[in-house]
Design an enzyme around this catalytic site. Structure first.
Site, PDB file in Angstrom:
ATOM      1  N   ARG A 161       5.230 -20.831  17.227  1.00 27.35           N
ATOM      2  CA  ARG A 161       5.756 -19.480  17.106  1.00 27.35           C
ATOM      3  C   ARG A 161       7.018 -19.579  16.255  1.00 27.35           C
ATOM      4  O   ARG A 161       7.708 -20.599  16.257  1.00 27.35           O
ATOM      5  CB  ARG A 161       6.096 -18.892  18.478  1.00 27.35           C
ATOM      6  CG  ARG A 161       4.898 -18.790  19.432  1.00 27.35           C
ATOM      7  CD  ARG A 161       5.343 -18.268  20.794  1.00 27.35           C
ATOM      8  NE  ARG A 161       4.212 -18.117  21.710  1.00 27.35           N
ATOM      9  CZ  ARG A 161       3.806 -19.051  22.560  1.00 27.35           C
ATOM     10  NH1 ARG A 161       4.444 -20.225  22.616  1.00 27.35           N
ATOM     11  NH2 ARG A 161       2.775 -18.841  23.357  1.00 27.35           N
ATOM     12  N   LYS A 184       6.978 -20.044  25.839  1.00 27.09           N
ATOM     13  CA  LYS A 184       7.154 -18.907  26.745  1.00 27.09           C
ATOM     14  C   LYS A 184       7.168 -19.362  28.196  1.00 27.09           C
ATOM     15  O   LYS A 184       6.409 -20.245  28.589  1.00 27.09           O
ATOM     16  CB  LYS A 184       6.028 -17.893  26.529  1.00 27.09           C
ATOM     17  CG  LYS A 184       6.115 -17.140  25.209  1.00 27.09           C
ATOM     18  CD  LYS A 184       5.039 -16.081  25.127  1.00 27.09           C
ATOM     19  CE  LYS A 184       5.169 -15.252  23.859  1.00 27.09           C
ATOM     20  NZ  LYS A 184       4.126 -14.211  23.765  1.00 27.09           N
ATOM     21  N   HIS A 252       3.315 -15.014  12.145  1.00 27.98           N
ATOM     22  CA  HIS A 252       2.479 -15.302  13.317  1.00 27.98           C
ATOM     23  C   HIS A 252       1.026 -15.550  12.915  1.00 27.98           C
ATOM     24  O   HIS A 252       0.296 -16.265  13.603  1.00 27.98           O
ATOM     25  CB  HIS A 252       2.560 -14.159  14.324  1.00 27.98           C
ATOM     26  CG  HIS A 252       2.195 -14.561  15.721  1.00 27.98           C
ATOM     27  ND1 HIS A 252       2.992 -15.383  16.501  1.00 27.98           N
ATOM     28  CD2 HIS A 252       1.103 -14.274  16.482  1.00 27.98           C
ATOM     29  CE1 HIS A 252       2.407 -15.575  17.672  1.00 27.98           C
ATOM     30  NE2 HIS A 252       1.273 -14.919  17.688  1.00 27.98           N
ATOM     31  N   ARG A 255       0.118 -19.103  12.613  1.00 27.65           N
ATOM     32  CA  ARG A 255      -0.239 -19.723  13.902  1.00 27.65           C
ATOM     33  C   ARG A 255      -1.715 -19.474  14.209  1.00 27.65           C
ATOM     34  O   ARG A 255      -2.435 -20.362  14.668  1.00 27.65           O
ATOM     35  CB  ARG A 255       0.659 -19.135  14.991  1.00 27.65           C
ATOM     36  CG  ARG A 255       0.348 -19.537  16.429  1.00 27.65           C
ATOM     37  CD  ARG A 255       1.487 -19.025  17.304  1.00 27.65           C
ATOM     38  NE  ARG A 255       1.106 -18.855  18.697  1.00 27.65           N
ATOM     39  CZ  ARG A 255       1.179 -19.813  19.611  1.00 27.65           C
ATOM     40  NH1 ARG A 255       1.576 -21.028  19.272  1.00 27.65           N
ATOM     41  NH2 ARG A 255       0.856 -19.571  20.866  1.00 27.65           N
ATOM     42  N   HIS A 278      -0.738 -21.605  25.343  1.00 21.63           N
ATOM     43  CA  HIS A 278      -1.241 -20.415  26.036  1.00 21.63           C
ATOM     44  C   HIS A 278      -1.298 -20.670  27.535  1.00 21.63           C
ATOM     45  O   HIS A 278      -1.766 -21.721  27.976  1.00 21.63           O
ATOM     46  CB  HIS A 278      -2.646 -20.057  25.542  1.00 21.63           C
ATOM     47  CG  HIS A 278      -2.664 -19.467  24.171  1.00 21.63           C
ATOM     48  ND1 HIS A 278      -3.781 -19.471  23.362  1.00 21.63           N
ATOM     49  CD2 HIS A 278      -1.691 -18.836  23.451  1.00 21.63           C
ATOM     50  CE1 HIS A 278      -3.504 -18.877  22.217  1.00 21.63           C
ATOM     51  NE2 HIS A 278      -2.254 -18.487  22.252  1.00 21.63           N
ATOM     52  N   TYR A 287     -10.225 -16.794  19.890  1.00 19.68           N
ATOM     53  CA  TYR A 287     -10.511 -17.398  18.591  1.00 19.68           C
ATOM     54  C   TYR A 287     -11.991 -17.682  18.400  1.00 19.68           C
ATOM     55  O   TYR A 287     -12.462 -17.787  17.266  1.00 19.68           O
ATOM     56  CB  TYR A 287      -9.673 -18.667  18.404  1.00 19.68           C
ATOM     57  CG  TYR A 287      -8.214 -18.341  18.240  1.00 19.68           C
ATOM     58  CD1 TYR A 287      -7.722 -17.839  17.045  1.00 19.68           C
ATOM     59  CD2 TYR A 287      -7.334 -18.479  19.304  1.00 19.68           C
ATOM     60  CE1 TYR A 287      -6.389 -17.495  16.909  1.00 19.68           C
ATOM     61  CE2 TYR A 287      -5.996 -18.149  19.173  1.00 19.68           C
ATOM     62  CZ  TYR A 287      -5.537 -17.652  17.978  1.00 19.68           C
ATOM     63  OH  TYR A 287      -4.213 -17.298  17.849  1.00 19.68           O
TER      64      TYR A 287
END
Length: 308
Positions: A161, A184, A252, A255, A278, A287
């Protein structure tokens, strides 16, 4: 928007402190939580005609929740924004149940609006390569041009990110083969660094006239302070305009390109999930939809039309 009552506002601040200190939520996330939950609490004050204190929060009904969601849609909030707001409100009430013994079943039972799945928009390999080349031509100062290429190469080659890339410390001045990234929620993951990314960063550091020290930021702005993400976002806007790329070609999206390339190369979804950081496999599984959509486009363009 009606303000939350003093008691509810204090509870909100306690919850936000919990999110920031114990959960590791980022400042922008904290501000989004504050805005969403304060809006809900203010609505309760108006809807019920009185302050929504601790005891009142335990009596929130299905009718209250439906009225709040209807009001949000009336003022133009998108389904996705409303779903985010509902998630924040539920998080606040989960904390109330655990730390203040206030149960509100109607809040937890409320279902959010149906969302259309938004597929990531990766940048094709040739376009990504052109972007890297274009980025290096946008600034007359050699060290800034090298910096810009290094940042985008790292985003594309490691799936970081932008906040993660710009948060890297200077360290020894040479990127290791593997980066330890804190993403995150404070979750750590290991991300390999491609030789091309290491080389790009090394060239930038060789030319950079500023030295913030080992604990300072790796990527610096023109005056030697930490590089602002908006600088890289504006760089991408200029490059994509020059190359005729769509507005979805953002930092982004690099990524997304990293993840799609791994999938196309036969990468395992669990491994890709780990590399991207994730929390849920379902986030990574999107994806596979991108890959299938691309296959269908190829099929549609190659399949003979009509006749038979």
């Amino acid at each position: 928007m009606t303000a939350a009552s003093e008691g509810a506002a204090a509870l909100l601040e306690d919850w936000l402190t919990h999110q920031r200190v114990l959960r590791g939520s980022r400042p922008l996330t904290i501000e989004a939580y504050r805005r969403d939950v304060a809006g809900f609490l203010g609505f309760l004050n108006l809807h019920r005609g009185g302050p929504a204190g601790l005891s009142a929060l335990g009596t929130v009904t299905h009718s209250d929740m439906r009225a709040w969601m209807a009001r949000e849609r009336e003022r133009g909030l998108s389904a996705r924004s409303l779903a985010r707001g509902l998630s924040a409100v539920k998080g606040f009430f989960r904390w109330l149940a655990e730390h203040r013994a206030v149960e509100a079943p109607a809040v937890h039972a409320m279902r959010g609006p149906r969302l259309r799945q938004r597929l990531p928009r990766p940048i094709a390999r040739e376009a990504a390569s052109a972007l890297l080349d274009s980025a290096e031509l946008q600034h007359p100062e050699a060290w800034i041009a090298a910096r810009d290429r290094a940042v985008l190469t790292l985003l594309y080659g490691s799936g970081l990110r932008i906040s993660e890339a710009l948060g890297l410390p200077r360290g020894t001045g040479v990127l290791p083969d593997v980066l330890r990234i804190t993403g995150k929620g404070g979750k750590e993951r290991l991300v390999p660094v491609l030789p091309v990314a290491r080389a790009a960063v090394s060239e930038y550091l060789r030319l950079c006239p500023h030295d913030p020290g080992a604990t300072g930021p790796l990527f610096l702005g023109a005056r030697g302070g930490q590089l602002n993400p908006r600088t890289i976002q504006k760089l991408m806007e200029v490059c994509r305009a020059q190359l005729g790329l769509p507005a979805t070609a953002t930092p982004h999206a690099l990524r997304h390109s990293f993840a799609t390339a791994l999938l196309e190369a036969g990468g395992d979804l669990r491994a890709i999930q780990s590399l991207l950081g994730h929390a849920s496999l379902s986030t990574t599984q999107v994806y596979t939809s991108v890959d299938q959509a691309r296959l269908m486009e190829i099929y549609a363009s190659a399949h003979p039309k009509g006749g038979g």
